[in-house]
Design a protein around this motif. Structure first.
Motif, PDB file in Angstrom:
ATOM      1  N   THR A   8      17.058 -31.676   2.625  1.00  0.00           N
ATOM      2  CA  THR A   8      16.272 -30.444   2.609  1.00  0.00           C
ATOM      3  C   THR A   8      14.823 -30.661   2.219  1.00  0.00           C
ATOM      4  OG1 THR A   8      18.225 -29.110   2.164  1.00  0.00           O
ATOM      5  CG2 THR A   8      16.114 -28.143   1.582  1.00  0.00           C
ATOM      6  N   CYS A   9      14.568 -31.537   1.252  1.00  0.00           N
ATOM      7  CA  CYS A   9      13.185 -31.746   0.803  1.00  0.00           C
ATOM      8  C   CYS A   9      12.391 -32.629   1.756  1.00  0.00           C
ATOM      9  CB  CYS A   9      13.142 -32.295  -0.625  1.00  0.00           C
ATOM     10  SG  CYS A   9      13.637 -34.028  -0.801  1.00  0.00           S
ATOM     11  N   GLY A  10      13.068 -33.291   2.698  1.00  0.00           N
ATOM     12  CA  GLY A  10      12.390 -34.133   3.666  1.00  0.00           C
ATOM     13  C   GLY A  10      12.108 -35.543   3.190  1.00  0.00           C
ATOM     14  N   HIS A  11      12.486 -35.867   1.966  1.00  0.00           N
ATOM     15  CA  HIS A  11      12.228 -37.195   1.402  1.00  0.00           C
ATOM     16  C   HIS A  11      13.059 -38.279   2.089  1.00  0.00           C
ATOM     17  CE1 HIS A  11      11.089 -40.021  -1.803  1.00  0.00           C
ATOM     18  NE2 HIS A  11      12.364 -40.418  -1.795  1.00  0.00           N
ATOM     19  N   THR A  12      14.286 -37.940   2.480  1.00  0.00           N
ATOM     20  CA  THR A  12      15.215 -38.922   3.036  1.00  0.00           C
ATOM     21  C   THR A  12      15.546 -38.593   4.477  1.00  0.00           C
ATOM     22  OG1 THR A  12      16.171 -39.226   0.838  1.00  0.00           O
ATOM     23  CG2 THR A  12      17.463 -40.025   2.698  1.00  0.00           C
ATOM     24  N   SER A  55      16.882 -43.743   4.967  1.00  0.00           N
ATOM     25  CA  SER A  55      15.644 -44.250   4.363  1.00  0.00           C
ATOM     26  C   SER A  55      14.931 -43.136   3.599  1.00  0.00           C
ATOM     27  CB  SER A  55      14.738 -44.791   5.460  1.00  0.00           C
ATOM     28  OG  SER A  55      13.548 -45.285   4.915  1.00  0.00           O
ATOM     29  N   PRO A  56      14.516 -43.408   2.347  1.00  0.00           N
ATOM     30  CA  PRO A  56      14.770 -44.605   1.564  1.00  0.00           C
ATOM     31  C   PRO A  56      16.251 -44.703   1.196  1.00  0.00           C
ATOM     32  CG  PRO A  56      13.770 -42.943   0.168  1.00  0.00           C
ATOM     33  CD  PRO A  56      13.785 -42.387   1.564  1.00  0.00           C
ATOM     34  N   ALA A  67      36.438 -42.968  -3.297  1.00  0.00           N
ATOM     35  CA  ALA A  67      35.260 -42.628  -2.500  1.00  0.00           C
ATOM     36  C   ALA A  67      33.974 -42.684  -3.306  1.00  0.00           C
ATOM     37  CB  ALA A  67      35.419 -41.230  -1.910  1.00  0.00           C
ATOM     38  N   SER A  68      32.902 -42.979  -2.580  1.00  0.00           N
ATOM     39  CA  SER A  68      31.547 -42.906  -3.136  1.00  0.00           C
ATOM     40  C   SER A  68      30.763 -41.929  -2.280  1.00  0.00           C
ATOM     41  CB  SER A  68      30.865 -44.267  -3.078  1.00  0.00           C
ATOM     42  OG  SER A  68      31.476 -45.158  -3.965  1.00  0.00           O
ATOM     43  N   ARG A  69      29.918 -41.169  -2.931  1.00  0.00           N
ATOM     44  CA  ARG A  69      29.055 -40.235  -2.215  1.00  0.00           C
ATOM     45  C   ARG A  69      27.621 -40.699  -2.386  1.00  0.00           C
ATOM     46  NH1 ARG A  69      33.603 -37.649  -2.992  1.00  0.00           N
ATOM     47  NH2 ARG A  69      34.240 -35.989  -1.593  1.00  0.00           N
ATOM     48  N   PHE A  70      26.791 -40.401  -1.387  1.00  0.00           N
ATOM     49  CA  PHE A  70      25.396 -40.804  -1.490  1.00  0.00           C
ATOM     50  C   PHE A  70      24.495 -39.591  -1.393  1.00  0.00           C
ATOM     51  CE2 PHE A  70      27.342 -42.199   2.476  1.00  0.00           C
ATOM     52  CZ  PHE A  70      26.579 -41.607   3.471  1.00  0.00           C
ATOM     53  N   PHE A  71      23.381 -39.659  -2.136  1.00  0.00           N
ATOM     54  CA  PHE A  71      22.503 -38.522  -2.357  1.00  0.00           C
ATOM     55  C   PHE A  71      21.049 -38.903  -2.100  1.00  0.00           C
ATOM     56  CE2 PHE A  71      26.230 -38.294  -4.991  1.00  0.00           C
ATOM     57  CZ  PHE A  71      26.642 -36.973  -4.930  1.00  0.00           C
ATOM     58  N   CYS A  72      20.235 -37.902  -1.775  1.00  0.00           N
ATOM     59  CA  CYS A  72      18.799 -38.099  -1.630  1.00  0.00           C
ATOM     60  C   CYS A  72      18.234 -38.544  -2.978  1.00  0.00           C
ATOM     61  CB  CYS A  72      18.136 -36.786  -1.196  1.00  0.00           C
ATOM     62  SG  CYS A  72      16.329 -36.816  -1.305  1.00  0.00           S
ATOM     63  N   PRO A  75      13.338 -35.263  -4.648  1.00  0.00           N
ATOM     64  CA  PRO A  75      13.410 -34.040  -5.456  1.00  0.00           C
ATOM     65  C   PRO A  75      14.678 -33.203  -5.276  1.00  0.00           C
ATOM     66  CG  PRO A  75      11.247 -34.255  -4.453  1.00  0.00           C
ATOM     67  CD  PRO A  75      12.094 -35.338  -3.876  1.00  0.00           C
ATOM     68  N   CYS A  76      15.231 -33.123  -4.045  1.00  0.00           N
ATOM     69  CA  CYS A  76      16.389 -32.238  -3.856  1.00  0.00           C
ATOM     70  C   CYS A  76      17.686 -32.855  -4.369  1.00  0.00           C
ATOM     71  CB  CYS A  76      16.528 -31.813  -2.401  1.00  0.00           C
ATOM     72  SG  CYS A  76      17.035 -33.121  -1.255  1.00  0.00           S
ATOM     73  N   GLY A  77      17.818 -34.188  -4.342  1.00  0.00           N
ATOM     74  CA  GLY A  77      19.034 -34.844  -4.816  1.00  0.00           C
ATOM     75  C   GLY A  77      20.278 -34.469  -4.046  1.00  0.00           C
ATOM     76  N   GLU A  78      20.117 -33.979  -2.834  1.00  0.00           N
ATOM     77  CA  GLU A  78      21.238 -33.457  -2.055  1.00  0.00           C
ATOM     78  C   GLU A  78      22.247 -34.500  -1.624  1.00  0.00           C
ATOM     79  OE1 GLU A  78      20.213 -29.561   0.497  1.00  0.00           O
ATOM     80  OE2 GLU A  78      19.577 -31.445   1.354  1.00  0.00           O
ATOM     81  N   LEU A  79      23.497 -34.040  -1.491  1.00  0.00           N
ATOM     82  CA  LEU A  79      24.553 -34.857  -0.909  1.00  0.00           C
ATOM     83  C   LEU A  79      24.218 -35.107   0.554  1.00  0.00           C
ATOM     84  CD1 LEU A  79      27.437 -36.133  -1.044  1.00  0.00           C
ATOM     85  CD2 LEU A  79      28.288 -33.885  -0.344  1.00  0.00           C
ATOM     86  N   LEU A  80      24.307 -36.366   0.968  1.00  0.00           N
ATOM     87  CA  LEU A  80      24.039 -36.734   2.359  1.00  0.00           C
ATOM     88  C   LEU A  80      25.302 -37.168   3.088  1.00  0.00           C
ATOM     89  CD1 LEU A  80      20.882 -38.908   1.652  1.00  0.00           C
ATOM     90  CD2 LEU A  80      20.926 -36.529   2.471  1.00  0.00           C
TER      91      LEU A  80
END
Length: 161
Positions: A8-12, A55-56, A67-72, A75-80
């Motif tokens: 959402t924040c566009g960082h990733t 990326s990043p 299971a492992s989850r990955f996040f941004c 700033p948003c730290g969202e689940l990807l």
């Protein structure tokens, strides 16, 4: 390129170079509690692991024994998305993070084909004609059964959880 997406924040950014393998609607408790606000289920689209580029590099956290989850990391730290330790050949991208399919149409494999962990469903599961399983498929353990077995193995081996 098959798809592009982002948080959402566009960082990733997330990009994929292979068609999706399958799309699944998951009702497990870990999925229900992995977002804020919470969701009654999550929809994941699966791809061969080498074909997905994030990326990043995302922050990765083991969120269950399997299971492992990955996040941004921004700033948003969202689940990807997520991955299962028993199936490293696949990566499961949160479908809502896929913003554009090349050609504009969802390819085969991008539409949900089943519900999993319906025994842990927060709400009634829609009668949409898709198969419904208490685990990954018939005869597979539920997440509660997997957690109990993991705890038993940890006690036997003297490992801490």
């Amino acid at each position: 390129m098959i798809f592009t997406g982002r948080c959402t924040c566009g960082h990733t950014s997330i990009n994929g170079t292979a068609p999706p393998l399958t799309t699944t609607i998951c009702h497990c408790l870990a999925c229900q509690t992995s977002l804020t606000p919470r969701a009654p289920f999550l929809v994941f689209t699966s791809f061969p692991s080498p074909s997905v580029h994030i990326s990043p590099a995302p922050l990765t956290r083991a969120t269950s024994p399997v299971a492992s989850r990955f996040f941004c990391p921004g700033p948003c730290g969202e689940l990807l998305g997520m991955s299962y330790s028993a199936d490293p050949a696949r990566v499961h991208v949160l479908k809502s993070k896929i913003l554009h399919w090349v050609g504009g149409l969802e390819p085969e494999g991008a539409r949900p084909c089943k519900h999993i962990f319906v025994g842990e469903a927060h709400e009634a599961v829609a009668e949409d004609g898709l198969p419904k399983f208490d685990g990954f498929r018939d005869g597979q353990p539920t997440t509660t059964e997997m957690r109990l077995r993991y705890e038993e193995l940890a006690r036997e081996g003297g490992r801490e959880l």
